[in-house]
Design an enzyme around this catalytic site. Structure first.
Site, short mmCIF file in Angstrom:
data_model
loop_
_atom_site.label_atom_id
_atom_site.label_comp_id
_atom_site.label_asym_id
_atom_site.label_seq_id
_atom_site.Cartn_x
_atom_site.Cartn_y
_atom_site.Cartn_z
N CYS A 63 68.07 41.55 -14.75
CA CYS A 63 68.36 42.98 -14.85
C CYS A 63 68.05 43.47 -16.27
CB CYS A 63 69.82 43.25 -14.51
SG CYS A 63 70.22 45.01 -14.53
N CYS A 67 74.71 44.96 -20.04
CA CYS A 67 76.16 44.94 -19.82
C CYS A 67 76.71 43.57 -20.28
CB CYS A 67 76.47 45.19 -18.35
SG CYS A 67 75.53 46.58 -17.67
N CYS A 70 77.91 40.73 -17.85
CA CYS A 70 77.22 40.45 -16.58
C CYS A 70 76.33 39.21 -16.59
CB CYS A 70 76.41 41.66 -16.17
SG CYS A 70 75.74 41.47 -14.50
N CYS A 107 78.56 45.39 1.68
CA CYS A 107 78.13 46.01 0.43
C CYS A 107 76.95 45.24 -0.18
CB CYS A 107 79.30 46.04 -0.53
SG CYS A 107 78.88 46.73 -2.13
N CYS A 138 77.68 49.92 2.32
CA CYS A 138 77.91 50.29 0.93
C CYS A 138 76.76 49.71 0.11
CB CYS A 138 79.24 49.71 0.45
SG CYS A 138 79.56 50.01 -1.30
N CYS A 198 82.68 54.95 -4.38
CA CYS A 198 83.44 53.76 -4.75
C CYS A 198 83.24 53.58 -6.25
CB CYS A 198 82.91 52.56 -3.97
SG CYS A 198 83.58 50.98 -4.53
N ARG A 270 90.89 48.46 -4.71
CA ARG A 270 90.42 47.11 -4.36
C ARG A 270 90.72 46.10 -5.45
NH1 ARG A 270 85.09 47.75 -3.11
NH2 ARG A 270 85.80 48.43 -1.07
N1 SAM Z 1 73.37 46.87 -11.18
C1 SAM Z 1 74.25 47.77 -10.54
C2 SAM Z 1 75.21 48.45 -11.49
O1 SAM Z 1 75.47 47.95 -12.56
O2 SAM Z 1 75.71 49.51 -11.12
C3 SAM Z 1 75.05 47.12 -9.41
C4 SAM Z 1 75.56 45.73 -9.53
S1 SAM Z 1 76.74 45.43 -10.86
C5 SAM Z 1 76.84 43.68 -10.82
C6 SAM Z 1 78.27 46.04 -10.15
C7 SAM Z 1 79.54 45.88 -10.93
O3 SAM Z 1 79.96 44.52 -10.93
C8 SAM Z 1 79.53 46.24 -12.40
O4 SAM Z 1 79.59 47.61 -12.63
C9 SAM Z 1 80.81 45.54 -12.88
O5 SAM Z 1 81.90 46.42 -12.79
C10 SAM Z 1 80.96 44.37 -11.91
N2 SAM Z 1 80.78 43.08 -12.60
C11 SAM Z 1 79.61 42.54 -13.00
N3 SAM Z 1 79.81 41.36 -13.62
C12 SAM Z 1 81.15 41.15 -13.62
C13 SAM Z 1 81.98 40.10 -14.12
N4 SAM Z 1 81.48 39.06 -14.78
N5 SAM Z 1 83.32 40.18 -13.93
C14 SAM Z 1 83.83 41.25 -13.26
N6 SAM Z 1 83.10 42.27 -12.78
C15 SAM Z 1 81.77 42.23 -12.95
C1 DTB Z 2 82.59 45.88 -7.89
O1 DTB Z 2 83.36 46.67 -8.48
N1 DTB Z 2 82.67 44.57 -7.95
C2 DTB Z 2 81.59 43.96 -7.20
C3 DTB Z 2 80.90 45.18 -6.54
N2 DTB Z 2 81.56 46.27 -7.14
C4 DTB Z 2 79.44 45.31 -6.53
C5 DTB Z 2 80.75 43.06 -8.01
C6 DTB Z 2 81.52 41.97 -8.73
C7 DTB Z 2 80.54 41.09 -9.42
C8 DTB Z 2 81.19 39.89 -10.02
C9 DTB Z 2 80.22 39.02 -10.71
C10 DTB Z 2 79.15 38.43 -9.84
O2 DTB Z 2 79.40 38.04 -8.69
O3 DTB Z 2 78.01 38.32 -10.32
FE1 SF4 Z 3 72.47 44.93 -14.42
FE2 SF4 Z 3 74.71 43.54 -14.33
FE3 SF4 Z 3 74.63 45.78 -15.73
FE4 SF4 Z 3 74.51 45.88 -13.01
S1 SF4 Z 3 76.22 45.18 -14.26
S2 SF4 Z 3 73.25 47.01 -14.49
S3 SF4 Z 3 73.39 43.97 -12.60
S4 SF4 Z 3 73.45 43.93 -16.15
#
Ligand code: SAM
Ligand code: DTB
Ligand code: SF4
Length: 323
Positions: A63, A67, A70, A107, A138, A198, A270
């Protein structure tokens, strides 16, 4: 709508929270806060029912966004195996299995800044295919334009997930490649297209109570409360800048759920990422505080989730049934 006392209410639901007032909720004695939250919860929901969603990563890793939490960001060496966009049939098959396992909503998440080009057409076909199975749909595809939001709606999308992640004041510490306003604009586009919203965030990003209060205030003061509010506990991932961040106090996590429940009484709150490492007792406390939705299944997007066997056992012990 403005009520006789000057506050903005819609059928008892407020949109005029002041950050100080929310910080006062956080500062309540724990038992008082939980009592209040559970009372609000019972006034709006059957406390023995929970909504179950299933997640699938339709496009994993690489990506462009940075973030700091992530595992999927290309900016950090997390060892994650990146994958191309899945095929429509693979996604529909996974959704059929999720339905058979008892999920009511499927989702789809993608490691995109936002959907682009042909990939978006494929994602739309995935939404159509999942919807045709009779599941709620979703998507969490990142930033969306107005037109993209409408196209998703037309394809049969029910919910769009896009998180604020944290309060506006702390946001700059966590992400530099998109602004808070970008996120608010996407949520407006989603809402205006008639999709269910959401939106929530993460606890454990080094934020303080004021930042948590700010995030919940922004969510609750939107023209309409998000229908679903995911509260994620950070899953610290080796290689990311937040890999070694200190875990928040578990009671502070429960407080965040409780305050979200009080402020957004009709929304599904959630208990989202992070359940894998939580005790049964901690999860039960979160459900008591007003959480009434979870992700079930072995995996979230890339991280492990609480196992289906342990979930079955926990829900049975607590007398919780799927909606
Ligand atoms: N890339 C898209 C975005 O950022 O909107 C969708 C996928 S992103 C992985 C969705 C959400 O997952 C993020 O906004 C964050 O709140 C959550 N998330 C990602 N990594 C995480 C982690 N290590 N622990 C908890 N929540 C996480
Ligand atoms: C949300 O708030 N949590 C989900 C969903 N929306 C997309 C994602 C959690 C991701 C946790 C880290 C992972 O599995 O990579
Ligand atoms: Fe990309 Fe992860 Fe950020 Fe979503 S949360 S925009 S997957 S780096």
């Amino acid at each position: 709508m403005t009520a006789a006392d000057g506050t903005a209410r819609d059928g008892g639901v407020r949109h005029d929270w002041a950050a100080e007032e929310v910080e006062e909720l956080f500062a309540l004695p724990f038992m008082d806060l939980l009592f209040q939250a559970h009372t609000v919860h019972r006034a709006h929901f059957d406390p023995s029912r929970i909504q179950i969603s299933r997640l699938l990563s339709i496009k994993t890793g690489a990506c462009p966004e940075d973030c700091k939490y992530c595992p999927q960001s290309a900016h950090y060496a997390t060892g994650l195996e990146k994958e191309k966009l899945l095929q429509v049939e693979q996604v529909v098959q996974a959704a059929a299995q999720a339905k058979a396992d008892g999920a009511s909503r499927f989702c789809m998440g993608a490691a995109w800044r936002g959907p682009k080009g042909e990939d978006f057409d494929v994602a739309l076909a995935m939404v159509e295919g999942v919807k045709a199975l009779g599941l709620e749909t979703c998507a969490s595809f990142g930033l969306l334009s107005k037109e993209q939001a409408h196209r998703l709606k037309d394809a049969g999308l029910d919910y769009y997930n896009h998180n604020l992640d944290t309060g506006a004041g702390h946001y700059g510490e966590i992400i530099s490649t998109r602004t808070y306003q970008d996120r608010l604009d996407t949520l407006e586009n989603v809402r205006d297209a008639g999709l269910h919203v959401c939106s929530g965030g993460i606890v454990g990003l080094g934020e303080d109570t004021g930042d948590r209060a700010e995030m919940l205030t922004t969510l609750a003061n939107m023209p309409k409360h998000p229908d679903s509010v995911p509260i994620n506990l950070l899953i610290p991932t080796p290689g990311t800048p937040l890999a070694d961040s200190e875990a928040p106090d578990p009671f502070d996590f429960v407080r965040t759920i409780a305050v979200a429940r009080i402020m957004m009484p009709r929304s599904f709150v959630r208990l989202s990422a992070g359940r894998e490492g939580m005790s049964e007792e901690m999860q039960a406390l979160c459900f008591f505080a007003g959480a009434n939705s979870v992700f079930c299944g072995e995996r979230l997007l890339t991280a492990r989730n609480a196992s289906p066997t342990s979930d079955r056992s926990l829900f049975e012990k607590l007398g919780l049934a799927p909606l």
